[in-house]
Structure formats: structure tokens, C-alpha cells
Design an enzyme around this catalytic site. Structure first.
Site, PDB file in Angstrom:
ATOM      1  N   TYR A  51     -10.180  42.524  23.153  1.00 42.08           N
ATOM      2  CA  TYR A  51     -10.376  41.912  21.832  1.00 42.08           C
ATOM      3  C   TYR A  51      -9.639  40.582  21.745  1.00 42.08           C
ATOM      4  O   TYR A  51     -10.204  39.578  21.278  1.00 42.08           O
ATOM      5  CB  TYR A  51      -9.884  42.858  20.739  1.00 42.08           C
TER       6      TYR A  51
ATOM      7  N   SER B 221      -8.462  34.881  15.382  1.00 37.46           N
ATOM      8  CA  SER B 221      -7.485  35.909  15.011  1.00 37.46           C
ATOM      9  C   SER B 221      -6.125  35.514  15.556  1.00 37.46           C
ATOM     10  O   SER B 221      -6.035  34.820  16.579  1.00 37.46           O
ATOM     11  CB  SER B 221      -7.889  37.269  15.586  1.00 37.46           C
TER      12      SER B 221
END
Length: 265
Positions: free
Chosen positions: A158, A145
Site C-alpha cells: 500500500y 497518503s
């Protein structure tokens, strides 16, 4: 976009019941690959299978499993190995996020994120990767990501999982190079999927980043277009790819910009 032919190839996809994983499954099926779809929810997998059957006549294998649990990963691998024998592509797309401030989020949630996003991915890659090493062919595609490259508030745990995936992939690429096995990381910015049902419960983030939002089918097409080449890192959209390179070179300026304008959560 390059013409890719995956006839007689086998593609294994985790997190295949929705979002990016599902769209990649549909795209590789269009290219005539046999597809192994893995996720927890068998009903959702069956829905993806039905979508595939509308666009391609290929074998589709469904396996329901929680890829954060090592014993289930072992079972998945054994089932695939006995049925198929080898694997050409592995797409590790299983994962979830949480956008609570770190000091407010549950550490149970943090553990669950690492178990699925990082440790489960590593465990499964270890099993499939050994087969690819023996065959001296194959490609592993890991979903990272932009969050693993550019820090933003309310995404500490995250972002840490995705940074781990990116660096794991970088080292794995070096270790597998002598065996002719390739590794690519896919690092998207925000993608219009149900990921945000959990990560962004109040909808503020989705509302604020509309201009950066990627369409999952278009992202899948770009990912699959690189299955047969030596692409190492695919970071999208282009603007966030440039931003990630800028942050690497000028982290102090990057922190200032993020704190002043970049916190959209």
C-alpha cells in the site's frame, strides 16, 4: 478558510461513493460546481447524490465503473467528453489498502492495489490531462497518503502505491506547468472512513491511532479550499507533516522511532 467559488466549473471525482471522495463531492457542490461522481457501486453514488441535493442545486452526473480497468476508463471518459466537453478539476480519490505483512499478503491483492491506486489513476489522468493541456487550464488533485512518505510495517505494498502516486504527481506537475495546469497531492494520515473495513479488519490500527484520526468532512473542506491556489502538497495532520519532513532528513533515526513506537497496526 478561503472562500472558493466554483460556479460554472466541472469537477470529476473518482472513488466518489464514500469516504474522502464523497465528502469532496459534497464540498465542491456547495461551491456550485457541477459534479461527476465515479465509483463501482451505483446505489452508493445515488446516496451521495441525495446528500448533495440536500445542500446544493447543481448538476450531478453518476457513472458506475471500475477504475482499475482500462476499457472502463475509456468508456467513462467518452461518456463525460460527449456530455460535458471539458473538465476543470479532477480528483483521483479511488483506492484501497491492505495492512497484512508483505510476506503473508496475497500478490493478487498487491496487483489489485497497483491497478486501482496507481495505474488506473495514471490512465485516467492521461485522458483528462490532455484536455486540460489543450484548454491551458485545470487542476489535478491526487490522493496520496502519509504512508507514501513515512514507512510503517504491514503496509509495504500500500505504501508503495501511494509513494508512486506522490512521485508521479511531482513529475506531472513539472510536465504540465507550461500548459497552466496545476497538480496537487493530498497526503492524509488516518481518516475516519470505511477504508479501514478492508485495510484493518481486526480494528487494532483504528483503535491505536485515534489521536491522529482526521474527519473526512473537515479534510474535504481543506482540500477544496486550495482548488483555486497553487498549493502543491497538502499533508495532514500537521504533526504527521512534520514527521514526514523529519524522516526525509533523518531516515535512520526515523526507522528507530517507527520500530520502537510507531508500529500501530
Amino acid at each position: 478558510m478561503k472562500n472558493v467559488n466554483l460556479e460554472n466549473k466541472i469537477t470529476v471525482i473518482t472513488g466518489a461513493s464514500s469516504g474522502i471522495g464523497a465528502e469532496i463531492a459534497i464540498e465542491v457542490a456547495k461551491k456550485q460546481s457541477t459534479v461527476v461522481l465515479i465509483a463501482r457501486n451505483i446505489e452508493k453514488l445515488q446516496q451521495v447524490q441525495a446528500r448533495i441535493k440536500q445542500v446544493a442545486d447543481v448538476d450531478v452526473i453518476l457513472i458506475a465503473a471500475d477504475m482499475s480497468q482500462p476499457h472502463m476508463i475509456d468508456q467513462v471518459y467518452s461518456k463525460m467528453k460527449s456530455k460535458l466537453g471539458h473538465f476543470d478539476y479532477l480528483v483521483n480519490a479511488a483506492g484501497f489498502g491492505n495492512f497484512d505483512p508483505f510476506f503473508e499478503m496475497s500478490m493478487t491483492t498487491a496487483h489489485e492495489m497497483f491497478d486501482l491506486n496507481v495505474l488506473g489513476l495514471m490512465y485516467f489522468t492521461r485522458l483528462i490531462g490532455r484536455d486540460m493541456m489543450e484548454a491551458e487550464s485545470g487542476k489535478i488533485i491526487n490522493l496520496g497518503s502519509v504512508a507514501g512518505k513515512i514507512p510503517t510495517p504491514k503496509a509495504a505494498a500500500y505504501s508503495a502505491t501511494k509513494a508512486a502516486v506522490i512521485q508521479f504527481s511531482n513529475v506531472l506537475r513539472l510536465e504540465l506547468a507550461p500548459f497552466n495546469v496545476q497538480v496537487m497531492t493530498v497526503n492524509p494520515g488516518p481518516v475516519a472512513t470505511n477504508f479501514f473495513d478492508i485495510a484493518d479488519k481486526d480494528g487494532h490500527y483504528v483503535e491505536n491511532v485515534g489521536s491522529f484520526m482526521l474527519k473526512p468532512d473537515e479534510l474535504a473542506q481543506k482540500v477544496v479550499s486550495h482548488f483555486e491556489d497553487s498549493k502543491k502538497d497538502l499533508t495532514l495532520p500537521f504533526s504527521l507533516n512534520i514527521a514526514s519532513k523529519f524522516y526525509l532528513l533523518f531516515p535512520s533515526i526515523g526507522d528507530y522511532i517507527i520500530m520502537k513506537w510507531g508500529d500501530k497496526k
